[in-house]
Design an enzyme around this catalytic site. Structure first.
Site, PDB file in Angstrom:
ATOM      1  CD  GLU A 116      54.388  33.154  34.888  1.00  0.00           C
ATOM      2  OE1 GLU A 116      55.606  33.310  34.877  1.00  0.00           O
ATOM      3  OE2 GLU A 116      53.633  33.723  35.690  1.00  0.00           O
ATOM      4  N   GLY A 143      62.525  34.447  39.846  1.00  0.00           N
ATOM      5  CA  GLY A 143      63.768  34.369  40.621  1.00  0.00           C
ATOM      6  C   GLY A 143      65.025  34.764  39.858  1.00  0.00           C
ATOM      7  CG  HIS A 185      51.983  36.178  38.696  1.00  0.00           C
ATOM      8  ND1 HIS A 185      52.045  35.337  39.773  1.00  0.00           N
ATOM      9  CD2 HIS A 185      53.143  36.003  38.012  1.00  0.00           C
ATOM     10  CE1 HIS A 185      53.206  34.687  39.744  1.00  0.00           C
ATOM     11  NE2 HIS A 185      53.890  35.079  38.689  1.00  0.00           N
ATOM     12  N   GLY A 214      58.673  29.209  40.965  1.00  0.00           N
ATOM     13  CA  GLY A 214      59.457  29.313  42.196  1.00  0.00           C
ATOM     14  C   GLY A 214      59.776  27.971  42.831  1.00  0.00           C
ATOM     15  CB  SER A 255      61.679  26.973  37.636  1.00  0.00           C
ATOM     16  OG  SER A 255      61.038  27.029  38.901  1.00  0.00           O
ATOM     17  CD  GLU A 259      53.830  34.657  42.847  1.00  0.00           C
ATOM     18  OE1 GLU A 259      54.093  35.870  42.786  1.00  0.00           O
ATOM     19  OE2 GLU A 259      54.674  33.774  42.566  1.00  0.00           O
ATOM     20  CG  ASN A 314      56.906  38.931  38.358  1.00  0.00           C
ATOM     21  OD1 ASN A 314      56.891  39.918  39.102  1.00  0.00           O
ATOM     22  ND2 ASN A 314      56.045  37.929  38.475  1.00  0.00           N
ATOM     23  CD1 TRP A 315      62.854  42.262  38.720  1.00  0.00           C
ATOM     24  CD2 TRP A 315      63.226  44.046  40.023  1.00  0.00           C
ATOM     25  NE1 TRP A 315      63.879  42.973  38.173  1.00  0.00           N
ATOM     26  CE2 TRP A 315      64.131  44.078  38.948  1.00  0.00           C
ATOM     27  CE3 TRP A 315      63.274  45.072  40.977  1.00  0.00           C
ATOM     28  CZ2 TRP A 315      65.078  45.102  38.795  1.00  0.00           C
ATOM     29  CZ3 TRP A 315      64.203  46.085  40.819  1.00  0.00           C
ATOM     30  CH2 TRP A 315      65.092  46.094  39.748  1.00  0.00           C
ATOM     31  CE  LYS A 316      57.231  35.716  40.960  1.00  0.00           C
ATOM     32  NZ  LYS A 316      57.049  34.295  41.211  1.00  0.00           N
TER      33      LYS A 316
HETATM   34  P1  PGA Z   1      59.992  31.888  38.746  1.00  0.00           P
HETATM   35  O1  PGA Z   1      58.703  32.844  38.652  1.00  0.00           O
HETATM   36  O2  PGA Z   1      60.837  32.176  37.526  1.00  0.00           O
HETATM   37  O3  PGA Z   1      60.686  32.311  40.023  1.00  0.00           O
HETATM   38  O4  PGA Z   1      59.514  30.487  38.785  1.00  0.00           O
HETATM   39  C1  PGA Z   1      58.074  33.077  37.424  1.00  0.00           C
HETATM   40  C2  PGA Z   1      56.883  33.974  37.645  1.00  0.00           C
HETATM   41  O5  PGA Z   1      56.210  33.829  38.673  1.00  0.00           O
HETATM   42  O6  PGA Z   1      56.587  34.837  36.814  1.00  0.00           O
END
Ligand code: PGA
Length: 253
Positions: free
Chosen positions: A170, A238, A98, A176, A216, A100, A9-11
């Site tokens: 998640e 990330g 997600h 993150g 993470s 976010e 997931n590049w966001k």
């Molecule tokens: P992260 O993000 O690996 O940077 O913690 C995971 C995600 O939000 O899908």
């Protein structure tokens, strides 16, 4: 048998040039390395890069997913991207719900359910995210929170429809932050999610559902996370922004 999956997931990251470079780095690394063919590799870049990602993926082993989709079919929804549009671009997967999007864009379980419906109607496999925030875990409410997200977002589906769904657990406190759930915490929640699916759709559907861990996940901890019987891969933020790290995670099975 359920699929093992590592999805990146590049966001909202990377310039066009950087995205092009990362896609080519992934493709080149895939030529040089052998990834277990039973591991599905998915790259989810921002919308404007889906086309170049699809072009590179045509010549490579990975598949392409989107990070979001509209809950509406078509019409006056400025700024939205429909499942029809993604299907036309041959996008095979799409992340939904997600944390976010839940936190910053007020995506509720009802919206998640509508997006899942749109995707399934257009033959795109949803990667549906669930997970508790820190205060909920501290109050030992994580199971109740995840249960509600799964029930309200997904359990309106028929067993046949549900068979297309991929789940990503998640824990929000791990996204993150560099703080990962312990393998035992991940396994415990994944087994719980699988038991919910078994109760609703039966053991066979539950057995066939891929449940990914996200938060993470990186080359240094992927192996111990993926070693758990109910952890079928990862949704990687990330660490998916670097081709070597991303592939190292895919090789961690
Ligand atoms: P992260 O993000 O690996 O940077 O913690 C995971 C995600 O939000 O899908």
């Amino acid at each position: 048998m359920r699929k093992k999956i590592v999805a990146g997931n590049w966001k909202m990251n990377k310039t066009f040039e950087e995205a092009d470079e990362l896609l080519n780095d992934i493709s080149e690394a895939l030529e040089a390395e052998t990834i277990d063919p039973s591991v599905g590799l998915i790259v989810c870049p921002p919308f404007p890069y889906l086309e170049i990602a699809s072009d590179v993926s045509d010549e490579s082993y990975f598949q392409v997913g989107a990070q979001n989709v509209s809950d509406q079919e078509m019409g006056a929804y400025t700024g939205e991207v429909s499942a029809t549009m993604l299907q036309y671009m041959d996008i095979a997967y799409c992340i939904v719900g997600h944390s976010e999007r839940r936190a910053y864009y007020h995506e509720t379980d009802a919206i998640v359910a509508a997006k899942v419906n749109q995707l399934l109607a257009h033959e795109i496999q949803p990667i549906v995210c669930c997970g508790e925030v820190l205060e909920e875990r501290e109050a030992n409410r994580q199971f109740e929170v995840v249960k509600t997200q799964i029930q309200d977002g997904l359990f309106h589906l028929s067993a046949e429809e549900f068979a297309q769904v991929i789940i990503a657990y998640e824990p929000v406190w791990a996204i993150g932050t560099g703080k990962t759930a312990t393998p035992a915490q991940a396994q415990e929640m994944h087994a719980f999610i699988r038991s919910l699916i078994a109760e609703k759709y039966g053991a066979q559907v539950a057995d066939n559902t891929s449940i990914l861990y996200g938060g993470s996940c990186k080359p240094s901890n992927a192996k111990e996370l993926f070693a758990n019987p109910d952890v079928d891969g990862g949704l990687i933020g990330g660490a998916s922004l670097n081709a070597n790290d991303f592939l190292a995670i895919a090789k961690a099975f």
